[in-house]
Design a protein around this motif. Structure first.
Motif, mmCIF file in Angstrom:
data_model
loop_
_atom_site.group_PDB
_atom_site.id
_atom_site.type_symbol
_atom_site.label_atom_id
_atom_site.label_comp_id
_atom_site.label_asym_id
_atom_site.label_seq_id
_atom_site.Cartn_x
_atom_site.Cartn_y
_atom_site.Cartn_z
ATOM 1 N N MET A 192 52.454 24.965 -81.754
ATOM 2 C CA MET A 192 53.194 25.700 -80.738
ATOM 3 C C MET A 192 54.197 26.635 -81.404
ATOM 4 S SD MET A 192 54.051 23.032 -77.728
ATOM 5 C CE MET A 192 53.477 21.375 -78.058
ATOM 6 N N SER A 193 54.398 27.800 -80.798
ATOM 7 C CA SER A 193 55.353 28.745 -81.350
ATOM 8 C C SER A 193 56.472 29.003 -80.354
ATOM 9 C CB SER A 193 54.648 30.052 -81.715
ATOM 10 O OG SER A 193 54.112 30.652 -80.575
ATOM 11 N N SER A 194 57.605 29.399 -80.894
ATOM 12 C CA SER A 194 58.754 29.668 -80.047
ATOM 13 C C SER A 194 58.539 30.955 -79.256
ATOM 14 C CB SER A 194 60.018 29.756 -80.899
ATOM 15 O OG SER A 194 59.897 30.792 -81.838
ATOM 16 N N ALA A 195 59.300 31.078 -78.176
ATOM 17 C CA ALA A 195 59.198 32.252 -77.313
ATOM 18 C C ALA A 195 60.596 32.724 -76.931
ATOM 19 C CB ALA A 195 58.399 31.907 -76.056
ATOM 20 N N ILE A 196 60.765 34.046 -76.851
ATOM 21 C CA ILE A 196 62.027 34.636 -76.401
ATOM 22 C C ILE A 196 61.754 35.352 -75.097
ATOM 23 C CG2 ILE A 196 63.813 36.358 -76.900
ATOM 24 C CD1 ILE A 196 63.438 35.700 -79.855
ATOM 25 N N ARG A 197 62.645 35.133 -74.129
ATOM 26 C CA ARG A 197 62.489 35.750 -72.811
ATOM 27 C C ARG A 197 63.865 36.052 -72.234
ATOM 28 N NH1 ARG A 197 64.282 32.140 -69.235
ATOM 29 N NH2 ARG A 197 64.035 29.907 -69.638
ATOM 30 N N PRO A 198 63.919 36.930 -71.216
ATOM 31 C CA PRO A 198 65.192 37.166 -70.531
ATOM 32 C C PRO A 198 65.662 35.889 -69.835
ATOM 33 C CG PRO A 198 63.610 38.889 -70.003
ATOM 34 C CD PRO A 198 62.848 37.809 -70.716
ATOM 35 N N ALA A 199 66.955 35.628 -69.885
ATOM 36 C CA ALA A 199 67.520 34.474 -69.203
ATOM 37 C C ALA A 199 67.480 34.695 -67.693
ATOM 38 C CB ALA A 199 68.964 34.246 -69.658
ATOM 39 N N THR A 200 67.366 33.607 -66.959
ATOM 40 C CA THR A 200 67.385 33.641 -65.495
ATOM 41 C C THR A 200 68.526 32.763 -64.992
ATOM 42 O OG1 THR A 200 65.946 31.720 -65.213
ATOM 43 C CG2 THR A 200 64.861 33.883 -65.469
ATOM 44 N N SER A 201 68.776 32.811 -63.706
ATOM 45 C CA SER A 201 69.848 32.001 -63.125
ATOM 46 C C SER A 201 69.605 30.513 -63.353
ATOM 47 C CB SER A 201 70.004 32.312 -61.636
ATOM 48 O OG SER A 201 68.793 32.058 -60.951
ATOM 49 N N GLU A 202 68.352 30.111 -63.493
ATOM 50 C CA GLU A 202 68.041 28.696 -63.752
ATOM 51 C C GLU A 202 68.521 28.258 -65.134
ATOM 52 O OE1 GLU A 202 65.497 30.806 -62.490
ATOM 53 O OE2 GLU A 202 65.975 30.117 -60.467
ATOM 54 N N ASP A 203 68.788 29.198 -66.023
ATOM 55 C CA ASP A 203 69.246 28.893 -67.381
ATOM 56 C C ASP A 203 70.768 28.769 -67.488
ATOM 57 O OD1 ASP A 203 66.603 29.103 -68.523
ATOM 58 O OD2 ASP A 203 66.813 31.292 -68.447
ATOM 59 N N ALA A 204 71.494 29.097 -66.431
ATOM 60 C CA ALA A 204 72.955 29.230 -66.505
ATOM 61 C C ALA A 204 73.638 27.987 -67.089
ATOM 62 C CB ALA A 204 73.534 29.567 -65.142
ATOM 63 N N GLU A 205 73.329 26.816 -66.581
ATOM 64 C CA GLU A 205 73.992 25.600 -67.076
ATOM 65 C C GLU A 205 73.636 25.339 -68.527
ATOM 66 O OE1 GLU A 205 73.935 22.050 -64.657
ATOM 67 O OE2 GLU A 205 73.881 23.264 -62.829
ATOM 68 N N LEU A 206 72.397 25.617 -68.904
ATOM 69 C CA LEU A 206 71.976 25.413 -70.287
ATOM 70 C C LEU A 206 72.708 26.355 -71.243
ATOM 71 C CD1 LEU A 206 68.148 24.832 -69.908
ATOM 72 C CD2 LEU A 206 69.822 23.228 -70.824
ATOM 73 N N LEU A 207 72.968 27.587 -70.803
ATOM 74 C CA LEU A 207 73.712 28.523 -71.647
ATOM 75 C C LEU A 207 75.073 27.943 -72.004
ATOM 76 C CD1 LEU A 207 72.990 31.955 -69.892
ATOM 77 C CD2 LEU A 207 71.775 30.926 -71.830
ATOM 78 N N THR A 208 75.757 27.402 -71.013
ATOM 79 C CA THR A 208 77.076 26.809 -71.242
ATOM 80 C C THR A 208 76.966 25.629 -72.196
ATOM 81 O OG1 THR A 208 77.747 27.488 -69.014
ATOM 82 C CG2 THR A 208 79.097 25.814 -70.101
ATOM 83 N N ALA A 209 75.982 24.766 -71.997
ATOM 84 C CA ALA A 209 75.811 23.585 -72.848
ATOM 85 C C ALA A 209 75.446 23.961 -74.282
ATOM 86 C CB ALA A 209 74.743 22.671 -72.242
ATOM 87 N N ILE A 210 74.561 24.939 -74.444
ATOM 88 C CA ILE A 210 74.166 25.383 -75.789
ATOM 89 C C ILE A 210 75.380 25.941 -76.525
ATOM 90 C CG2 ILE A 210 72.820 27.106 -77.067
ATOM 91 C CD1 ILE A 210 70.642 26.746 -74.838
#
Length: 167
Positions: free
Chosen positions: A1-19
């Motif tokens: 499996m390879s990594s992927a980069i994509r635009p962030a969405t509103s569903e990612d908001a909490e994860l952004l803060t945690a990361i």
């Protein structure tokens, strides 16, 4: 499996803060900083002008890192790069910076700035290896960042610098 980069969405908001919080913990420990500003709110980050890209270890998995580029008065500014420490040193930060530079170029920017610590290996030396050079704050936004950093006391932990990459 390879990594992927994509635009962030509103569903990612909490994860952004945690990361960001987990990545900041590594920096805080390195600096010995007893006081540090909290991680930014992911939803607020997503609402700002510019773009946020996330990196998934494999397509469709939870993001393990992100890069946030602000648009300030028509200038691209790399506001935040964060990768979970548990997956650090795998090139994810470099891939995110490269993707951010490409996206900024595609959006018509001619350069990208950032502010960082000069002596932390994964800060200024890392960005220099990505094509950024130390520069002077030229715009009101950039000079305002210097003032904000001073007000937050970030400069007490080491020399802060602005860096610029030509696109």
């Amino acid at each position: 499996m390879s990594s992927a980069i994509r635009p962030a969405t509103s569903e990612d908001a909490e994860l952004l803060t945690a990361i960001e919080a987990q990545a900041d913990a590594l920096l805080i420990d390195s600096l010995g900083a007893p006081v540090w500003p909290p991680a930014a709110n992911g939803a607020e980050r997503l609402a700002e002008p510019g773009f946020v890209l996330v990196l998934e270890e494999s397509e469709g998995s939870s993001p393990v890192g992100f890069v946030h580029v602000l648009d300030s008065d028509g200038h691209a500014h790399l506001e935040q790069l964060s990768v979970l420490p548990t997956v650090g040193r795998q090139g994810f930060g470099r891939r995110l910076v490269s993707a951010a530079l490409d996206e900024a170029r595609d959006r018509g920017y001619t350069r990208m700035t950032l502010r960082t610590y000069a002596e932390i290996p994964w800060n200024a030396p890392f960005y220099a290896s990505c094509g950024f050079l130390e520069s002077i704050p030229e715009t009101p936004f950039q000079r305002g960042l210097v003032e904000t950093e001073a007000a937050l006391g970030l400069d007490r932990y080491g020399r802060r610098v602005q860096m610029t990459a030509e696109l």
